[in-house]
Design a protein around this motif. Structure first.
Motif, PDB file in Angstrom:
ATOM      1  N   ALA A  27       0.480   4.342  -2.573  1.00 25.38           N
ATOM      2  CA  ALA A  27       0.164   5.670  -2.035  1.00 25.38           C
ATOM      3  C   ALA A  27       1.153   6.700  -2.559  1.00 25.38           C
ATOM      4  CB  ALA A  27       0.185   5.639  -0.506  1.00 25.38           C
TER       5      ALA A  27
ATOM      6  N   SER B 254      -4.898  -3.148  -2.028  1.00 29.11           N
ATOM      7  CA  SER B 254      -3.777  -2.290  -1.641  1.00 29.11           C
ATOM      8  C   SER B 254      -3.899  -0.909  -2.276  1.00 29.11           C
ATOM      9  CB  SER B 254      -2.447  -2.929  -2.053  1.00 29.11           C
ATOM     10  OG  SER B 254      -2.254  -4.163  -1.405  1.00 29.11           O
TER      11      SER B 254
ATOM     12  N   ALA C 158      -4.229   2.722  -0.452  1.00 30.30           N
ATOM     13  CA  ALA C 158      -3.421   3.887  -0.817  1.00 30.30           C
ATOM     14  C   ALA C 158      -4.315   5.111  -1.007  1.00 30.30           C
ATOM     15  CB  ALA C 158      -2.635   3.597  -2.092  1.00 30.30           C
TER      16      ALA C 158
ATOM     17  N   SER D 281       0.809  -1.226   0.000  1.00 25.55           N
ATOM     18  CA  SER D 281       0.000   0.000   0.000  1.00 25.55           C
ATOM     19  C   SER D 281       0.836   1.267   0.000  1.00 25.55           C
ATOM     20  CB  SER D 281      -0.954  -0.003   1.204  1.00 25.55           C
ATOM     21  OG  SER D 281      -1.894  -1.040   1.089  1.00 25.55           O
ATOM     22  N   PRO D 282       1.921   1.366   0.818  1.00 24.69           N
ATOM     23  CA  PRO D 282       2.728   2.591   0.774  1.00 24.69           C
ATOM     24  C   PRO D 282       3.323   2.870  -0.600  1.00 24.69           C
ATOM     25  CG  PRO D 282       3.240   1.326   2.741  1.00 24.69           C
ATOM     26  CD  PRO D 282       2.382   0.452   1.877  1.00 24.69           C
TER      27      PRO D 282
END
Length: 307
Positions: free
Chosen positions: A119, A173, A177, A115-116
């Motif tokens: 993002a 994911s 984000a 996810s990061p």
């Protein structure tokens, strides 16, 4: 007082309890994939997530009441909670629960840890205000490479049974984000407010769907599935959010993001210990790539203090 001085003083105030809580948070969120895997054996995904959001949202609302935090009444704010609920619970929770009917918990943990990466990519492409140092570009590249190593083998073999559920977890994911980016709009509110509001709205959306499609009164869930659902709702959702709120105040947002890559080895280890799962060689390489990529993107940049 300079920004560097304030940062140094904040770091000095960190206690051993903060480290314990950070590890606890990583363990709770890492364990959620094992709990989901156990739950979906006899509980359909829609009903599982409807119950998860209802229990967690109710507990968070009760926690707010005990802390004297009022539940907002403004319609405009609840419309924003609706968007957050779709991005942070309704869609991703359901996708992960559906996918884990066939995808092992360890693989789900690895895929969802990206996810990061998404993002950062979304922030970079949409808002265009994110600075792009070489370390972050390396993190994006190696994180996406890790996902390709995990998903790519089944895709190349002709979209086998595992490929579509794995891609569903990747889609979850991406939702997380988007939730992280949109969640910045709640600045100034106590963190428990959008968390509880979005969870309760998520339950309001999912319960009718569960009643329509799953007919939960006809289900016969096992005790292990019910126990996993309860643990998922109470510990990996409600309690985890309370710990998160505490750590944001003591470690700050950067320090708290350490759980993003701590939870991956913890989640994989739990799935191997309690579910007897194992990872293919390419998945192990993908695990290393994803953890390295997220770490490269979330570790704070060190700057030298000037007199």
């Amino acid at each position: 007082m300079t920004r560097d001085t304030r940062t140094t003083e904040a770091q000095a105030k960190r206690s051993p309890l903060d480290v314990v809580l950070l590890l606890t948070l990583a363990t709770l969120w890492g364990a959620s994939y094992t709990f989901i895997r156990l739950s979906v054996v006899t509980i359909p995904p829609l009903t599982l997530i409807a119950a998860r959001t209802l229990i967690a949202g109710s507990l968070l609302a009760a926690w707010m009441t005990m802390r004297g935090i009022s539940i907002p009444r403004e319609p405009a704010l609840w419309r924003r909670f609706f968007v957050q609920a779709m991005l942070n619970s309704v869609v991703p929770f359901t996708l992960i629960a559906w996918a884990e009917r066939s995808v092992e918990a360890g693989l789900a943990t690895i895929l969802n840890s990206a996810s990061p990466v998404f993002a950062f990519v979304a922030t970079w492409l949409i808002t265009k205000h994110e600075h792009v140092p070489p370390r972050k570009l390396f993190g994006v590249a190696i994180g996406l490479a890790g996902i390709c190593l995990i998903v790519g083998t089944s895709v190349l073999s002709g979209l086998g049974n595992q490929a579509i559920p794995q891609l569903a977890i990747v889609a979850a994911s991406v939702c997380y984000a988007g939730a992280a980016i949109y969640g910045r709009s709640f600045h100034g509110l106590p963190p428990a407010v959008p968390a509880a509001g979005s969870m309760l709205l998520g339950a309001a959306l999912l319960i009718p769907a569960s009643l329509t499609f799953d007919h939960p009164w006809t289900l016969h869930p096992s005790m292990s599935s019910l126990g996993a659902l309860l643990a998922l709702s109470v510990f990996s959702t409600a309690a985890a959010f309370v710990i998160y709120f505490r750590l944001v105040q003591t470690l700050g947002s950067v320090g708290t993001t350490a759980q993003a890559y701590l939870r991956v080895p913890i989640g994989v280890a739990l799935s191997m210990m309690f579910l007897g799962e194992s990872l293919a060689p390419t998945a192990w390489i993908g695990l290393i790539c994803v953890v390295a990529g997220v770490a490269a993107m979330t570790m704070p940049h060190r700057t030298k203090n000037t007199a």
